[in-house]
Enzyme design. Structure first.
Site, PDB file in Angstrom:
ATOM      1  N   LYS A  18      46.045  36.761  39.487  1.00  0.00           N
ATOM      2  CA  LYS A  18      45.816  37.281  38.137  1.00  0.00           C
ATOM      3  C   LYS A  18      47.078  37.856  37.497  1.00  0.00           C
ATOM      4  O   LYS A  18      47.231  37.801  36.273  1.00  0.00           O
ATOM      5  CB  LYS A  18      44.715  38.342  38.166  1.00  0.00           C
ATOM      6  CG  LYS A  18      43.330  37.765  38.455  1.00  0.00           C
ATOM      7  CD  LYS A  18      42.266  38.831  38.402  1.00  0.00           C
ATOM      8  CE  LYS A  18      40.881  38.244  38.649  1.00  0.00           C
ATOM      9  NZ  LYS A  18      39.810  39.251  38.518  1.00  0.00           N
TER      10      LYS A  18
ATOM     11  N   ASP B 267      45.985  39.373  23.390  1.00  0.00           N
ATOM     12  CA  ASP B 267      46.150  40.823  23.464  1.00  0.00           C
ATOM     13  C   ASP B 267      45.540  41.417  24.733  1.00  0.00           C
ATOM     14  O   ASP B 267      46.087  42.352  25.311  1.00  0.00           O
ATOM     15  CB  ASP B 267      45.508  41.492  22.244  1.00  0.00           C
ATOM     16  CG  ASP B 267      46.422  41.463  21.035  1.00  0.00           C
ATOM     17  OD1 ASP B 267      47.605  41.103  21.197  1.00  0.00           O
ATOM     18  OD2 ASP B 267      45.955  41.794  19.921  1.00  0.00           O
TER      19      ASP B 267
ATOM     20  N   ASP C  30      38.013  39.986  32.037  1.00  0.00           N
ATOM     21  CA  ASP C  30      37.635  41.103  32.925  1.00  0.00           C
ATOM     22  C   ASP C  30      37.615  42.422  32.155  1.00  0.00           C
ATOM     23  O   ASP C  30      36.916  43.367  32.536  1.00  0.00           O
ATOM     24  CB  ASP C  30      38.632  41.240  34.089  1.00  0.00           C
ATOM     25  CG  ASP C  30      38.410  40.208  35.184  1.00  0.00           C
ATOM     26  OD1 ASP C  30      37.284  39.677  35.276  1.00  0.00           O
ATOM     27  OD2 ASP C  30      39.360  39.938  35.940  1.00  0.00           O
TER      28      ASP C  30
ATOM     29  N   SER D  12      45.326  47.629  44.075  1.00  0.00           N
ATOM     30  CA  SER D  12      46.436  47.699  43.114  1.00  0.00           C
ATOM     31  C   SER D  12      46.798  46.333  42.528  1.00  0.00           C
ATOM     32  O   SER D  12      47.898  46.137  42.035  1.00  0.00           O
ATOM     33  CB  SER D  12      47.677  48.311  43.796  1.00  0.00           C
ATOM     34  OG  SER D  12      48.034  47.548  44.949  1.00  0.00           O
TER      35      SER D  12
END
Length: 357
Positions: free
Chosen positions: A50, A62, A86, A110
């Protein structure tokens, strides 16, 4: 697999000539080359890509710019456009669990998901007491610096725990942090959606904590993602209804496999449990009604034949009916059969129709 099934239903519903398939990749560059070569119009991105894919796309929406994470890519005019749906799921999850300004929040993990929830908590909801717990110190430091978070410490009592790691996925009985933290918190959010009841969520239920599971988050983000892929407007409730039907179908498939296993193992006790009192059994020689008659018929088969083998070739469901193509080896006989098995609202078998093929 969940996304594949839901998108299959959505494409059928809206008569969209598309398919959605899942692939395991190891090399991101090769995967992007393949996508462009095959003229694919869009794809989803999961862990651990990701964040890595940010530098590979041509245009950032954005949502991706704000979070530094991408989970959805559209391809238009040979340009890759990165989005982060997400973000929608994360916002809905935080709203649902009702965190207060004074609460201490612990993000576990993280990666890209942690970046998304960090942005939501800090920038959208303006929370300040946000801590990070991760074994990846480099990623942790970056999140702390990017979103002004706090480092995990043993002295702080955490009110809300948010799992952004893959721990608990595929039914593994692991949790990303000690059970005591769950026992002493107010609520948890888990981004893992397979299985729906992860060990993290199971423990939250055990201690009567508030929780938002990965299914809720996934269905929320999928609602937005499908709108991007298809330009069709669809509601969360529509997606949830599809998921509920798929869940029911999977449950009936499991019950059918149990029934066939009980039959193959001559387990009359468990057959008795799974049969309705009003069960009907129809095959090419018999037409039986009532639990006693059907059980007696099975007992005769079990007494006559020493070994029974059942091999499922195909299985599908429609409403409360399961269709099973199977090969039955019984004694010296090998028969191809189509079973049509109907269940009642209590998941008891009320009808079995067997046809030779």
């Amino acid at each position: 697999a969940l996304g594949t099934k839901i998108y299959g239903k959505l494409f059928d519903k809206y008569k969209i000539n598309s398919i959605y398939k899942s692939f395991v990749i190891s090399n991101l560059n090769d995967a992007i080359k393949a996508v462009k070569t095959l003229s694919i119009s869009g794809f989803s991105v999961s862990m651990p890509f990701k964040e890595k894919i940010i530098k590979k796309v041509d245009i950032l929406d954005d949502s991706a710019k704000k979070t530094g994470s991408i989970n959805t890519v559209l391809i238009k005019n040979k340009k890759l456009i990165g989005y982060n749906t997400d973000l929608v799921g994360a916002k809905k999850a935080v709203s649902q669990i009702k965190i207060k300004k004074k609460d201490n929040i612990l993000i576990i993990g993280s990666g890209g998901t942690a970046r998304t929830i960090s942005y939501v908590l800090k920038k959208e909801f303006k929370f300040n007491n946000i801590f990070i717990f991760s074994r990846n110190r480099s990623n942790s430091r970056k999140l702390i610096n990017d979103f002004d978070l706090l480092n995990f410490n043993l002295k702080t009592k955490f009110d809300f725990l948010i799992n952004c790691t893959p721990q608990g996925m595929l039914s593994e009985k692991k949790i990303p942090i000690s059970e005591n933290y769950i026992k002493n918190c107010k609520g948890v959010i888990d981004f893992v959606n397979n299985p729906p009841n992860t060990q993290f969520i199971t423990l939250a239920k055990k201690y009567n904590k508030k929780f938002v599971d990965g299914i809720y988050i996934s269905m929320q983000q999928l609602t937005k993602q499908f709108q991007l892929y298809s330009t069709k407007k669809i509601s969360y409730n529509n997606i949830l209804n599809i998921y509920s039907k798929l869940k029911k179908n999977d449950s009936l498939k499991k019950e059918t496999k149990k029934y066939l296993s009980y039959f193959a193992n001559k387990d009359i006790h468990n057959l008795s449990k799974i049969f309705s009192q009003k069960i009907k059994l129809i095959d090419w020689e018999n037409n039986l009604k009532g639990k006693k008659k059907v059980l007696d018929f099975n007992k005769k088969i079990f007494a006559k034949f020493k070994k029974i083998q059942v091999k499922i070739q195909n299985i599908c469901t429609e409403n409360s009916t399961v269709f099973v193509e199977l090969k039955l080896s019984i004694g010296k006989n090998k028969i191809c059969i189509l079973d049509i098995i109907k269940f009642d609202s209590n998941k008891k078998i009320i009808s079995i129709e067997a046809y030779k093929r």
